[in-house]
Design an enzyme around this catalytic site. Structure first.
Site, PDB file in Angstrom:
ATOM      1  N   ASP A  98     -12.358  -0.493   2.234  1.00 49.52           N
ATOM      2  CA  ASP A  98     -11.327  -0.283   3.269  1.00 49.52           C
ATOM      3  C   ASP A  98     -11.928   0.299   4.557  1.00 49.52           C
ATOM      4  O   ASP A  98     -12.219  -0.454   5.482  1.00 49.52           O
ATOM      5  CB  ASP A  98     -10.184   0.584   2.733  1.00 49.52           C
ATOM      6  CG  ASP A  98      -8.861   0.322   3.427  1.00 49.52           C
ATOM      7  OD1 ASP A  98      -8.802  -0.573   4.290  1.00 49.52           O
ATOM      8  OD2 ASP A  98      -7.860   0.999   3.093  1.00 49.52           O
ATOM      9  N   GLU A 112       0.902  -1.174   0.000  1.00 44.45           N
ATOM     10  CA  GLU A 112       0.000   0.000   0.000  1.00 44.45           C
ATOM     11  C   GLU A 112       0.932   1.214   0.000  1.00 44.45           C
ATOM     12  O   GLU A 112       1.096   1.863  -1.020  1.00 44.45           O
ATOM     13  CB  GLU A 112      -0.916  -0.018   1.231  1.00 44.45           C
ATOM     14  CG  GLU A 112      -1.844   1.190   1.339  1.00 44.45           C
ATOM     15  CD  GLU A 112      -2.625   1.244   2.666  1.00 44.45           C
ATOM     16  OE1 GLU A 112      -2.234   0.583   3.646  1.00 44.45           O
ATOM     17  OE2 GLU A 112      -3.632   1.998   2.703  1.00 44.45           O
TER      18      GLU A 112
HETATM   19  N1  HPA Z   1      -3.873   0.222   5.889  1.00 42.47           N
HETATM   20  C1  HPA Z   1      -3.332  -0.201   7.023  1.00 42.47           C
HETATM   21  N2  HPA Z   1      -4.008  -0.314   8.153  1.00 42.47           N
HETATM   22  C2  HPA Z   1      -5.297   0.004   8.155  1.00 42.47           C
HETATM   23  C3  HPA Z   1      -5.920   0.463   7.013  1.00 42.47           C
HETATM   24  C4  HPA Z   1      -5.165   0.557   5.808  1.00 42.47           C
HETATM   25  O1  HPA Z   1      -5.636   0.933   4.722  1.00 42.47           O
HETATM   26  N3  HPA Z   1      -7.206   0.698   7.363  1.00 42.47           N
HETATM   27  C5  HPA Z   1      -7.344   0.371   8.662  1.00 42.47           C
HETATM   28  N4  HPA Z   1      -6.183  -0.040   9.148  1.00 42.47           N
HETATM   29 ZN    ZN Z   2      -7.142  -1.950   4.934  1.00 41.29          ZN
END
Ligand code: HPA
Ligand code: ZN
Length: 340
Positions: free
Chosen positions: A281, A203
């Protein structure tokens, strides 16, 4: 698909699965404020619009700071029920047929809220979702990767007491500096318990974290994974092994992983033959639920109704639903298309 309204209705009615949604990230400001009052828990927001105005993020960490603060209002089993029920009610309205929500027990246990209470509230709402809406679910417990390995091990040991109620483990929170390798032992143990394994990777972190999650944590699915495009060998492997990626377009723009939806790689990922799914998400924080994500990428990347169907089919294929349930849901897509 003649017009915009028709296209939106098509996407909302299309049977879909959601595989990347943090239940704590579905906490809408109105429920957050109501729970803050119910539990005498101070919040820095006087009203809903002040909360929404604060939801401007520079990166993942600036989001996590608000997300964990918001989660503090969750105190009782009823709170976790109400939170989950609000999400599944919305899910039913947009014809989501199967969900695999994440929860973050460490966020709550750290504050003195017992694990058993958290999971009881969530599971009760998921059972009611099955009864009332026919939505099936698999609950996934995430470890917070910025906490210690020992804390994760302790959390897994507690979860083992609820073994039959948890389908898998995941890995979330601050990615950079917390590579998958840190959790090798705990994921090995989760595998030995027969749990499914997934991890957020690629990410904000590099493509090598995706490779690490596959090789060291033996994950079956990658959450986000958008950085895989930096490594063509990895892309080929993900294609060959049909490893699903749970992509979250509105989240990626809100957390500045990409500057805009127009520059989002979802279409390139589909064109490369990757098994991509679209997900919300943390919809209460990122300005859209599942259909909103489908519609936003369709508009920005000029995706067709057929692309929407591909994404919906992928969502069932990539799920941990058993083969019979997958076949039923895929047949629901066919039946839906036959009416069009
Ligand atoms: N990334 C990492 N941790 C998280 C996310 C995310 O998009 N959403 C909630 N915790
Ligand atoms: Zn997430």
């Amino acid at each position: 698909m003649q017009d915009r309204a028709g296209f939106a209705e098509f996407v909302r009615s299309l049977p879909k699965a959601e595989l990347h949604v943090h239940i704590e990230g579905t906490l809408e400001p109105d429920l957050m404020l109501a729970l803050a009052e119910r539990n005498h828990q101070p919040l820095p927001y006087p009203d809903v619009s002040a909360a929404r105005a604060a939801y401007r993020f520079a990166d993942l960490q600036s989001f996590l700071d608000l997300y964990y603060r918001g989660a503090n209002v969750l105190q009782t089993e009823q709170d976790f029920y109400d939170l989950t029920w609000a999400y599944v009610t919305r899910a039913a309205q947009e014809n989501i047929r199967h969900i695999e929500p994440f929860f973050d027990p460490q966020t709550h246990v750290q504050r003195g809220v017992p694990f058993g209470l958290v999971i009881a509230g969530i599971l009760h709402a998921l059972e009611d979702a099955h009864e009332d809406f026919g939505i099936t679910s698999k609950l996934i417990m995430c470890f917070l990767r910025d906490l210690s390995v020992e804390d994760a091990e302790h959390t897994l040991a507690t979860a083992h007491l609820y073994q039959s109620r948890i389908a898998g483990v995941g890995l979330d929170s601050a990615e950079i500096g917390n590579p998958p390798e840190k959790f090798e032992k705990v994921f090995d143990q989760a595998g030995a318990y027969g749990l499914h394994r997934v991890a957020h990777a690629g990410e904000e972190g590099p493509a090598s974290y995706i490779t690490g999650a596959l090789d060291v944590l033996n994950v079956e699915r990658i959450d986000h994974g958008v950085r895989c495009l930096d490594d063509p060998v990895l892309v080929q492997r993900l294609v060959d092994e049909r490893i699903p990626l749970t992509v979250c377009p509105l989240s990626n723009v809100k957390l500045r992983v990409f500057e805009s939806l127009a520059s989002h790689p979802l279409r390139r990922m589909m064109d490369a033959g990757l098994l991509v799914t679209v997900n919300s998400d943390d919809p209460a924080y990122f300005g859209g639920y599942l259909s909103d994500n489908y519609l936003a990428v369709a508009e920005a990347l000029d995706l067709s109704p057929l692309d929407m169907v591909t994404l919906a089919r992928n969502s069932f294929e990539a799920s941990f639903a058993d083969e019979k349930r997958k076949a039923t849901c895929l047949a629901e897509i066919d039946a839906f298309l036959a009416t069009r």
